[in-house]
Write an enzyme that holds these catalytic residues in place. Structure first.
Site, PDB file in Angstrom:
ATOM      1  N   GLU A   1     -12.802  -2.572  -9.868  1.00 24.53           N
ATOM      2  CA  GLU A   1     -13.549  -2.522  -8.611  1.00 24.53           C
ATOM      3  C   GLU A   1     -14.638  -3.591  -8.538  1.00 24.53           C
ATOM      4  OE1 GLU A   1     -17.279   0.371  -8.588  1.00 24.53           O
ATOM      5  OE2 GLU A   1     -15.396   1.477  -8.632  1.00 24.53           O
TER       6      GLU A   1
ATOM      7  N   GLU B   1       2.237   7.146   4.372  1.00 23.67           N
ATOM      8  CA  GLU B   1       2.687   8.131   5.360  1.00 23.67           C
ATOM      9  C   GLU B   1       3.233   7.485   6.625  1.00 23.67           C
ATOM     10  OE1 GLU B   1       2.998  11.243   4.979  1.00 23.67           O
ATOM     11  OE2 GLU B   1       1.743  11.796   3.287  1.00 23.67           O
TER      12      GLU B   1
END
Length: 311
Positions: free
Chosen positions: A125, A94
């Site tokens: 992960e 963004e």
């Protein structure tokens, strides 16, 4: 899969985390009417901003440190796995349209890469080495900042990213939702927003995810304010990449200057759509080239450029 001693240790570790705690009072939530479940969830969500508020001094200190490095050309890098990683990618993506950040200035790393944005990547992960490799691919520098994001505060990818970045001399921030986390201990700045156990046991995309999103909103937005990417509460570095943003650019110039539509269109055209330049040409009565030179001299800060033009 046959359980191993390591699995038992991990289960014991998770059982100690507030984000993983079982709530017996919700054990029959699936039997409630939908509206009642929605009310319970809404009540849960209302507790998140208060938890964030308790960390505001630490959030502010981290932001000031980040902004100082970015002002010298450093980058902001988010690193996480699963939901936290995706939230970091979202926040980073963004920044170019909102603040006209340059390519690679704000980066989101998710364990497992692009594929992990839409599906789980087995074992990603759990690898500190994967985090180190992802950061090495960016050629991390001392003025960069790495924000490790992990609800549990123990995710190896996030902890490994912070440890590796700190070893390279970069600034590090650990954002988690458990107190006294391994991630916080590894980072220069620990932000631990303790939101407590989830409505669904261990589903940290809920309150923990909301808390992380709120903090990431602050990190990117306030950092960009400190870097001069806004003028008051106007997004003067917005990149007009579509019709909506072109209309928004016009409105921002109007709000900042009070000029007529024709004057605004002329200023934006002369400034090649750059909102800051257009505002400066109108308020300081200078041409686009002079506006550009003033902004460059003032590090992109519109208020400083206005003072320079009028001084």
């Amino acid at each position: 899969m046959t359980p191993t001693p390591a699995h038992g240790e991990l289960r014991a570790e998770l059982a100690m985390l507030a984000t993983e705690e079982f709530r017996p009072e919700l054990a029959e939530i699936d039997r409630l009417p939908t509206l009642d479940i929605a009310r319970i969830m809404n009540g849960e969500d209302r507790s998140v901003p208060s938890a964030v508020a308790g960390e505001l001094p630490r959030i502010a200190a981290a932001i000031d440190a980040i902004a100082g490095r970015m002002a010298r050309g450093g980058r902001l890098v988010y690193a996480g796995a699963g939901t936290p990683g995706r939230l970091g990618v979202l926040d980073a993506s963004e920044c170019p349209p909102t603040f006209n950040t340059g390519p690679g200035q704000v980066v989101g790393l998710v364990a497992g890469g692009r594929e992990a944005l839409v599906t789980a990547v087995e074992g990603a992960e759990d690898s500190k080495d994967l985090a180190a490799g992802d950061l090495d691919a960016l050629a991390l520098a001392a003025d960069d900042t790495v924000v490790g994001v992990s609800a549990s505060g123990r995710t190896p990818y996030a902890v490994g990213a912070v440890e590796h970045a700190r070893g390279r001399g970069a600034l590090t921030v650990g954002l988690s939702c458990n107190a006294n986390s391994a991630l916080g201990a590894a980072a220069d700045h620990a932000i631990e927003v303790v939101v407590g156990p989830e409505l669904l046991t261990g589903s940290t995309r809920l309150k923990a995810g909301t808390a992380q999103k709120l903090v990431l909103n602050m990190v990117s937005t306030i950092t960009m304010i400190r870097l001069g990417k806004t003028y008051g509460n106007l997004m003067v570095d917005v990149r007009a990449s579509n019709e909506k943003l072109r209309a928004r650019s016009h409105r921002i110039v109007a709000l900042a200057t009070g000029a007529s539509d024709d004057e605004i269109e002329a200023a934006l055209s002369a400034a090649d759509g750059e909102v800051k330049q257009a505002i400066l040409t109108i308020l300081a009565t200078v041409d686009a080239a002079t506006a550009d030179e003033l902004l460059t001299r003032c590090g992109g800060h519109l208020r400083a450029a206005l003072r320079a033009a009028n001084g």
